[in-house]
Scaffold this active site. Structure first.
Site, PDB file in Angstrom:
ATOM      1  N   ASP A 151     119.476 -30.656  -4.711  1.00  0.00           N
ATOM      2  CA  ASP A 151     120.056 -29.383  -5.143  1.00  0.00           C
ATOM      3  C   ASP A 151     121.207 -29.064  -4.184  1.00  0.00           C
ATOM      4  OD1 ASP A 151     120.497 -26.488  -5.517  1.00  0.00           O
ATOM      5  OD2 ASP A 151     118.682 -26.596  -6.742  1.00  0.00           O
TER       6      ASP A 151
ATOM      7  N   HIS B 229     114.359 -28.910 -15.566  1.00  0.00           N
ATOM      8  CA  HIS B 229     114.289 -29.468 -14.208  1.00  0.00           C
ATOM      9  C   HIS B 229     113.141 -28.842 -13.438  1.00  0.00           C
ATOM     10  CE1 HIS B 229     117.073 -26.066 -14.275  1.00  0.00           C
ATOM     11  NE2 HIS B 229     116.648 -25.770 -13.061  1.00  0.00           N
ATOM     12  N   PHE B 230     112.607 -29.641 -12.543  1.00  0.00           N
ATOM     13  CA  PHE B 230     111.585 -29.174 -11.610  1.00  0.00           C
ATOM     14  C   PHE B 230     112.219 -29.117 -10.220  1.00  0.00           C
ATOM     15  CE2 PHE B 230     109.103 -30.629 -15.126  1.00  0.00           C
ATOM     16  CZ  PHE B 230     107.999 -29.795 -15.145  1.00  0.00           C
ATOM     17  N   HIS B 231     112.033 -27.996  -9.536  1.00  0.00           N
ATOM     18  CA  HIS B 231     112.483 -27.849  -8.153  1.00  0.00           C
ATOM     19  C   HIS B 231     111.356 -28.326  -7.230  1.00  0.00           C
ATOM     20  CE1 HIS B 231     115.843 -24.916  -8.970  1.00  0.00           C
ATOM     21  NE2 HIS B 231     115.111 -24.677 -10.046  1.00  0.00           N
TER      22      HIS B 231
HETATM   23  P1  AMP Z   1     117.646 -23.009 -12.232  1.00  0.00           P
HETATM   24  O1  AMP Z   1     118.239 -21.706 -11.844  1.00  0.00           O
HETATM   25  O2  AMP Z   1     116.172 -23.112 -12.152  1.00  0.00           O
HETATM   26  O3  AMP Z   1     118.201 -23.364 -13.585  1.00  0.00           O
HETATM   27  O4  AMP Z   1     118.147 -24.051 -11.168  1.00  0.00           O
HETATM   28  C1  AMP Z   1     119.383 -24.677 -11.209  1.00  0.00           C
HETATM   29  C2  AMP Z   1     119.599 -25.265  -9.849  1.00  0.00           C
HETATM   30  O5  AMP Z   1     120.667 -26.176  -9.953  1.00  0.00           O
HETATM   31  C3  AMP Z   1     119.963 -24.258  -8.765  1.00  0.00           C
HETATM   32  O6  AMP Z   1     119.001 -24.325  -7.721  1.00  0.00           O
HETATM   33  C4  AMP Z   1     121.352 -24.706  -8.310  1.00  0.00           C
HETATM   34  O7  AMP Z   1     121.511 -24.591  -6.908  1.00  0.00           O
HETATM   35  C5  AMP Z   1     121.377 -26.148  -8.745  1.00  0.00           C
HETATM   36  N1  AMP Z   1     122.681 -26.733  -9.035  1.00  0.00           N
HETATM   37  C6  AMP Z   1     123.732 -26.150  -9.667  1.00  0.00           C
HETATM   38  N2  AMP Z   1     124.740 -27.036  -9.797  1.00  0.00           N
HETATM   39  C7  AMP Z   1     124.314 -28.196  -9.235  1.00  0.00           C
HETATM   40  C8  AMP Z   1     124.900 -29.490  -9.053  1.00  0.00           C
HETATM   41  N3  AMP Z   1     126.138 -29.781  -9.481  1.00  0.00           N
HETATM   42  N4  AMP Z   1     124.170 -30.439  -8.429  1.00  0.00           N
HETATM   43  C9  AMP Z   1     122.924 -30.173  -7.982  1.00  0.00           C
HETATM   44  N5  AMP Z   1     122.318 -28.979  -8.133  1.00  0.00           N
HETATM   45  C10 AMP Z   1     123.001 -28.000  -8.742  1.00  0.00           C
END
Ligand code: AMP
Length: 138
Positions: free
Chosen positions: A33, A102-104
């Site tokens: 991330d 996606h999974f964090h």
């Molecule tokens: P969500 O809010 O659960 O949809 O999480 C999206 C995640 O994607 C957030 O934690 C962002 O920091 C991350 N994110 C946004 N753009 C990118 C990117 N280009 N590469 C990696 N992570 C990203």
């Protein structure tokens, strides 16, 4: 809402924009991330067009969650983390900002707060170093 092919993770899957990859197989990709909530924050995504948990084919979900377990173990070892938080948001009302499932994976340490969601960009050098640590631990 229909799946939008121009979301940022779809672009990562098509290699149209760069990412710090830690794991890649036929069905699943994991990468850092770029706005980590803690050092080592990793994302796991299916290589299929699903907006969230509720509309993914269960067979593809099985592959995604298995890789999430595998990568979470590597993140735990790489960051010596006593705790691992798994987060997964569905819909903007839940805080979802990228509309590809996606999974964090977020390493947690006692007494250390995690940062706000999707706020502060990390340096590329740090992200590459963290990705390398996780790849080594896999
Ligand atoms: P969500 O809010 O659960 O949809 O999480 C999206 C995640 O994607 C957030 O934690 C962002 O920091 C991350 N994110 C946004 N753009 C990118 C990117 N280009 N590469 C990696 N992570 C990203």
């Amino acid at each position: 809402m229909a799946y939008a092919d121009d979301n940022i993770f779809a672009k990562i899957l098509r290699d149209e924009i760069p990412s710090f990859k830690v794991y890649d197989d036929e069905h699943t990709l994991a990468f850092m991330d770029v706005m980590p909530q803690a050092p080592g924050h990793t994302l796991v995504i299916p290589k299929y067009s699903a907006e969230n948990l509720l509309d993914v084919d269960p067979d593809f979900l099985a592959a995604t969650i298995q890789v999430t377990q595998k990568v979470a173990g590597a993140v735990k070892r790489a960051f010596d983390a006593p705790g691992i938080m798994i987060a997964q948001l569905n819909g903007s009302a839940a805080g979802q900002t990228v509309f590809h499932l996606h999974f964090h994976i977020i390493p947690r340490h006692d007494g250390v707060d995690f940062k706000l969601h999707a706020r502060e960009m990390e340096d590329a050098g740090v992200l590459e170093d963290h990705a390398q640590r996780i790849r080594t631990a896999l």
